[in-house]
Scaffold this motif. Structure first.
Motif, short mmCIF file in Angstrom:
data_model
loop_
_atom_site.label_atom_id
_atom_site.label_comp_id
_atom_site.label_asym_id
_atom_site.label_seq_id
_atom_site.Cartn_x
_atom_site.Cartn_y
_atom_site.Cartn_z
N GLY A 2 0.82 -1.21 0.00
CA GLY A 2 0.00 0.00 0.00
C GLY A 2 0.85 1.26 0.00
N LEU A 3 2.09 1.12 0.51
CA LEU A 3 2.98 2.26 0.59
C LEU A 3 3.40 2.74 -0.79
CD1 LEU A 3 5.26 1.15 3.54
CD2 LEU A 3 3.58 3.00 3.56
N VAL A 4 3.48 1.78 -1.72
CA VAL A 4 3.96 2.13 -3.06
C VAL A 4 2.78 2.38 -3.96
CG1 VAL A 4 5.49 1.41 -4.90
CG2 VAL A 4 5.85 0.55 -2.60
N SER A 5 2.65 3.64 -4.41
CA SER A 5 1.49 3.95 -5.23
C SER A 5 1.80 3.81 -6.71
CB SER A 5 1.02 5.38 -4.94
OG SER A 5 2.12 6.26 -5.07
N ASN A 6 3.08 4.06 -7.07
CA ASN A 6 3.47 3.97 -8.48
C ASN A 6 3.34 2.52 -8.97
OD1 ASN A 6 4.79 3.82 -10.91
ND2 ASN A 6 6.30 5.39 -10.34
N PRO A 7 2.51 2.27 -10.01
CA PRO A 7 2.29 0.88 -10.44
C PRO A 7 3.57 0.21 -10.95
CG PRO A 7 1.31 2.45 -11.98
CD PRO A 7 1.72 3.22 -10.79
N ILE A 8 4.46 1.00 -11.59
CA ILE A 8 5.69 0.38 -12.11
C ILE A 8 6.57 -0.07 -10.95
CG2 ILE A 8 7.77 0.76 -13.45
CD1 ILE A 8 6.29 2.71 -15.11
N ALA A 9 6.75 0.84 -9.98
CA ALA A 9 7.58 0.49 -8.83
C ALA A 9 7.01 -0.74 -8.14
CB ALA A 9 7.64 1.66 -7.86
N LYS A 10 5.68 -0.81 -8.07
CA LYS A 10 5.04 -1.94 -7.40
C LYS A 10 5.34 -3.24 -8.15
CE LYS A 10 0.51 -3.38 -5.83
NZ LYS A 10 -0.92 -3.08 -5.90
N MET A 11 5.19 -3.20 -9.48
CA MET A 11 5.45 -4.42 -10.27
C MET A 11 6.90 -4.84 -10.17
SD MET A 11 3.21 -4.08 -13.72
CE MET A 11 3.63 -5.71 -14.33
N ILE A 12 7.80 -3.82 -10.21
CA ILE A 12 9.22 -4.16 -10.14
C ILE A 12 9.55 -4.79 -8.79
CG2 ILE A 12 11.55 -3.18 -10.06
CD1 ILE A 12 10.69 -1.24 -12.20
N LEU A 13 8.98 -4.20 -7.72
CA LEU A 13 9.22 -4.78 -6.39
C LEU A 13 8.71 -6.21 -6.32
CD1 LEU A 13 8.57 -1.89 -3.87
CD2 LEU A 13 10.71 -3.07 -4.40
N GLN A 14 7.54 -6.45 -6.94
CA GLN A 14 7.00 -7.82 -6.94
C GLN A 14 7.95 -8.78 -7.65
OE1 GLN A 14 3.16 -7.31 -8.68
NE2 GLN A 14 2.12 -7.20 -6.70
N ARG A 15 8.48 -8.32 -8.83
CA ARG A 15 9.40 -9.19 -9.57
C ARG A 15 10.65 -9.47 -8.76
NH1 ARG A 15 7.55 -9.82 -14.94
NH2 ARG A 15 5.36 -9.86 -14.44
N ILE A 16 11.18 -8.42 -8.10
CA ILE A 16 12.39 -8.63 -7.30
C ILE A 16 12.10 -9.62 -6.17
CG2 ILE A 16 14.03 -7.50 -5.75
CD1 ILE A 16 13.89 -5.06 -7.54
N GLY A 17 10.92 -9.46 -5.57
CA GLY A 17 10.52 -10.39 -4.51
C GLY A 17 10.48 -11.82 -5.03
N LEU A 18 9.85 -11.99 -6.22
CA LEU A 18 9.79 -13.33 -6.83
C LEU A 18 11.18 -13.86 -7.12
CD1 LEU A 18 6.87 -13.36 -9.41
CD2 LEU A 18 7.26 -14.92 -7.51
N GLY A 19 12.07 -12.96 -7.61
CA GLY A 19 13.44 -13.37 -7.90
C GLY A 19 14.14 -13.86 -6.65
N LEU A 20 13.98 -13.11 -5.54
CA LEU A 20 14.59 -13.53 -4.28
C LEU A 20 14.03 -14.88 -3.83
CD1 LEU A 20 14.78 -10.21 -2.23
CD2 LEU A 20 16.64 -11.53 -3.25
N LEU A 21 12.71 -15.03 -4.00
CA LEU A 21 12.08 -16.29 -3.62
C LEU A 21 12.67 -17.46 -4.41
CD1 LEU A 21 9.82 -17.46 -1.84
CD2 LEU A 21 8.33 -17.34 -3.84
N SER A 22 12.85 -17.25 -5.74
CA SER A 22 13.38 -18.37 -6.51
C SER A 22 14.85 -18.61 -6.14
CB SER A 22 13.20 -18.19 -8.02
OG SER A 22 13.50 -16.91 -8.42
N LEU A 23 15.58 -17.55 -5.74
CA LEU A 23 16.95 -17.78 -5.26
C LEU A 23 16.95 -18.67 -4.02
CD1 LEU A 23 18.94 -14.44 -5.60
CD2 LEU A 23 19.49 -16.68 -6.54
N VAL A 24 16.03 -18.38 -3.09
CA VAL A 24 15.95 -19.20 -1.88
C VAL A 24 15.62 -20.65 -2.23
CG1 VAL A 24 14.66 -19.58 0.25
CG2 VAL A 24 15.33 -17.27 -0.40
N ILE A 25 14.63 -20.83 -3.13
CA ILE A 25 14.23 -22.18 -3.51
C ILE A 25 15.41 -22.91 -4.17
CG2 ILE A 25 12.74 -23.52 -5.04
CD1 ILE A 25 10.60 -21.36 -4.56
N VAL A 26 16.11 -22.18 -5.07
CA VAL A 26 17.24 -22.81 -5.75
C VAL A 26 18.32 -23.23 -4.76
CG1 VAL A 26 19.20 -22.26 -7.24
CG2 VAL A 26 16.89 -21.78 -8.00
N SER A 27 18.60 -22.35 -3.78
CA SER A 27 19.63 -22.72 -2.79
C SER A 27 19.18 -23.95 -2.02
CB SER A 27 19.88 -21.54 -1.85
OG SER A 27 18.80 -21.38 -0.98
N LEU A 28 17.87 -24.03 -1.75
CA LEU A 28 17.33 -25.19 -1.03
C LEU A 28 17.49 -26.45 -1.87
CD1 LEU A 28 15.97 -25.30 1.72
CD2 LEU A 28 13.77 -25.29 0.57
#
Lengths: 321, 292
Positions: A2-28
């Motif tokens: 909710g803090l991020v109103s800019n839709p682009i920033a929001k999408m980019i943050l989501q992608r980065i989050g997904l990227g970090l998640l897949s890094l964790v899964i890969v390390s696992l």
């Protein structure tokens, strides 16, 4: 979010989050792959005749006698600090891999620096002369380049440019004491081989990205206005295709990962790809894990970069109504 | 699909349609088919074609040059290079073919299941496939081979399972388009079981897509096995395999001898040939409905 109103920033943050998640899964996955079968792995490495004591000592050396969750977090947190533990040859993995990782990054970096502008240029040429001689020729060459094994290209180059014509050295033994020109000269053949592989994929995708835009109504409009074909491509098609071109470029750099392993072995280039192959032959698990983690991280980051570029370059997101 | 079937002459058999398609194939596809036929022929009849045995040492001279007896010379152990090439066709193509079949069986089964079951099963399978696919293929294969050891069986299983993730994606996407169609829902309403629906309704409708994808995946698997053998981690000696033959005889390159390029060229020729045929099949299966 909710803090991020800019839709682009929001999408980019989501992608980065997904990227970090897949890094964790890969390390696992990398961690579990080795640790799921400790018993059979120890006996596989030590041989069937290993005494229970030897197996226990081996388990202890790998830390396999501690609880798995505990081991995973210890491994991951020290890996994040660049400490991958000791290899089976008792040397720290970091000192084995560190300098070689730099060599590989240099090889990949130089290749990318040449490949990216060249691929875009040739892609434009193909789009400009589509279905005519230059396009057909380049398409045939690139189709051949992507369907032959990397070592075939490598040895053909080696046979002609090194053995027959003596232009370049056939092996790329590099030492850090060498002057940069000397290093570059010795890296010529590996760079050329990687260029063939990466350039072919990248060029085909660039051509497709431009041609995709070329079928839009505003291109037809520009053509009907009587604008010269090159201007239509440069002024009307290219700016609209640049986003998809950038993302295919990022994705195609991932071909460097598989390419680098084979090419380093062919030319005996002291990089991380060769380190991994040697480690696999010796079943040196800590080194393999470290290499796999590094390669996978590079792969995930490149894909993440491609995603972010395609978000940022999407005009509908950039100028919301 | 059903539309074109009724529109074309009913007396025309599938065989006749196939023959007509082959006659009208572009030169690249014809070239690909000729290459494919030659390779398969060599692979099947290897023992009758090869002048010497796969492991037979015929010369005391390693790396002997080409002559009338050993047409392509001998390898590092004095075995006939040509015979090794011919047996290599059998090993390289056979193993890649079996691996690809297995990958399609695994990936196709789970892909169709995910599409048919939806919900939790689909989510679990899809997320699992996503995480496997976020590790580069060659790197994952190298790691697993190091853990499980390099044997032919391990090689086939590991590559088949890793490659099945791609086929999972393809077959799931294709099946997703089919399961929502009326005739599948009608079958479900009739009370037909899941297995019956998959075998009789879904599978026949996604089969053309899977078949045209087979060639591409075969090339990928074939190149992976060749690369692994070249790295010394794939098929193990004394088995003749083109990738490892390149590696074993690579020193000849430095003497200006092209012999090690022959197996590498054989790999390249086959993948190009298969790509041509697969391309043509892909165009046919996607262009068929536009024809009429």
């Amino acid at each position: 979010m909710g803090l991020v109103s800019n839709p682009i920033a929001k999408m980019i943050l989501q992608r980065i989050g997904l990227g970090l998640l897949s890094l964790v899964i890969v390390s696992l996955v990398i961690f579990l792959a080795v640790n799921l079968l400790p018993g059979s792995f120890a006996s596989a490495v030590l041989g069937r005749s290993a005494t229970p004591d030897a197996v226990a000592a081996f388990q202890h050396q790998l830390g396999l006698d501690r609880p798995m969750v505990d081991r995973y977090f210890t491994w991951l947190s020290s890996a994040l600090q660049g400490d991958f533990g000791n290899s089976f040859s008792k040397r720290p993995v970091g000192t084995i891999i560190g300098p070689r990782l730099l060599s590989t990054l240099r090889l990949a970096g130089i290749t990318a620096a040449i490949a990216v502008p060249l691929a875009i240029l040739l892609g434009i040429v193909c789009a400009r002369y589509r279905n005519r001689l230059p396009d057909r020729f380049l398409s045939a060459v690139t189709l051949a380049a992507i369907s032959v094994p990397e070592f075939f290209i490598a040895y053909v180059l080696m046979l002609f440019l090194a053995t027959r014509l003596h232009i370049f050295p056939s092996l790329s033994s590099i030492r850090s004491s060498m002057h940069f020109d000397e290093q570059l000269y010795r890296m010529a053949l590996p760079i050329m081989t990687l260029l063939f592989v990466v350039l072919a994929h990248m060029m085909r995708n660039t051509r497709a990205a431009i041609l995709n835009v070329m079928s839009r109504p505003f291109i037809e409009m520009a053509q009907l206005k009587g604008e010269p074909e090159m201007r239509v491509i440069m002024r009307h098609a290219l700016p609209n295709a640049i986003g998809s071109i950038a993302s295919v470029v990022a994705i195609n750099l991932a071909y460097l990962i598989a390419g680098v392993v084979v090419v380093e072995v062919v030319f005996v280039y002291p990089g991380i790809g060769q380190t991994m192959v040697d480690a696999v032959r010796n079943r040196d698990v800590p080194v393999i894990q470290a290499c796999a983690l590094i390669f996978s991280t590079a792969y995930i980051l490149l894909n993440l970069l491609a995603d972010i570029i395609s978000i940022v370059s999407n005009p509908r997101l950039l100028h919301p109504r | 699909m059903t539309n074109t079937a009724t529109r074309s002459a009913p007396s025309q058999t599938a065989l006749a349609r196939g023959l007509r398609a082959v006659r009208q194939a572009p030169p690249t596809a014809i070239f690909g088919m000729v290459v494919l036929f030659a390779y398969v022929f060599t692979a099947i009849f290897a023992p009758f074609i090869a002048p010497y045995g796969e492991f037979q040492v015929v010369s005391s001279v390693p790396y002997a040059p080409w002559d009338e007896v050993n047409l392509l010379g001998t390898d590092q152990l004095g075995r006939d290079f040509l015979s090794r090439m011919i047996f290599g066709a059998r090993n390289s193509i056979g193993i890649a073919f079996v691996t690809t079949l297995l990958a399609f069986a695994i990936g196709g089964f789970f892909g169709i299941m995910a599409a048919a079951l939806r919900g939790v099963a689909d989510q679990v399978l899809s997320r699992f496939v996503d995480s496997v696919m976020s590790i580069p293929d060659l790197i994952f294969t190298l790691m697993l081979l190091a853990i499980f050891g390099t044997s032919v069986l391990n090689l086939i299983l590991i590559i088949a399972i890793l490659d099945s993730t791609r086929i999972f994606r393809i077959s799931r996407a294709a099946a997703m388009n089919v399961v929502t169609l009326d005739f599948v829902e009608a079958a479900a309403a009739r009370g037909e079981g899941l297995v019956w629906r998959i075998v009789h309704e879904i599978l026949p409708n996604i089969l053309p897509i899977l078949i045209s994808e087979f060639g591409m995946r075969f090339c990928f698997v074939f190149l992976s096995i060749a690369a692994l053998s070249f790295l010394g981690i794939g098929l193990q000696p004394p088995m003749a395999e083109w990738g490892s033959m390149v590696r074993d005889n690579a020193t000849l390159i430095n003497m200006g001898d092209i012999t090690p390029l022959i197996p590498a060229g054989a790999i390249a020729l086959l993948t190009i040939g298969v790509n041509f045929v697969a391309d043509w099949l892909l165009n046919m299966s996607s262009g068929l409905s536009d024809e009429a």
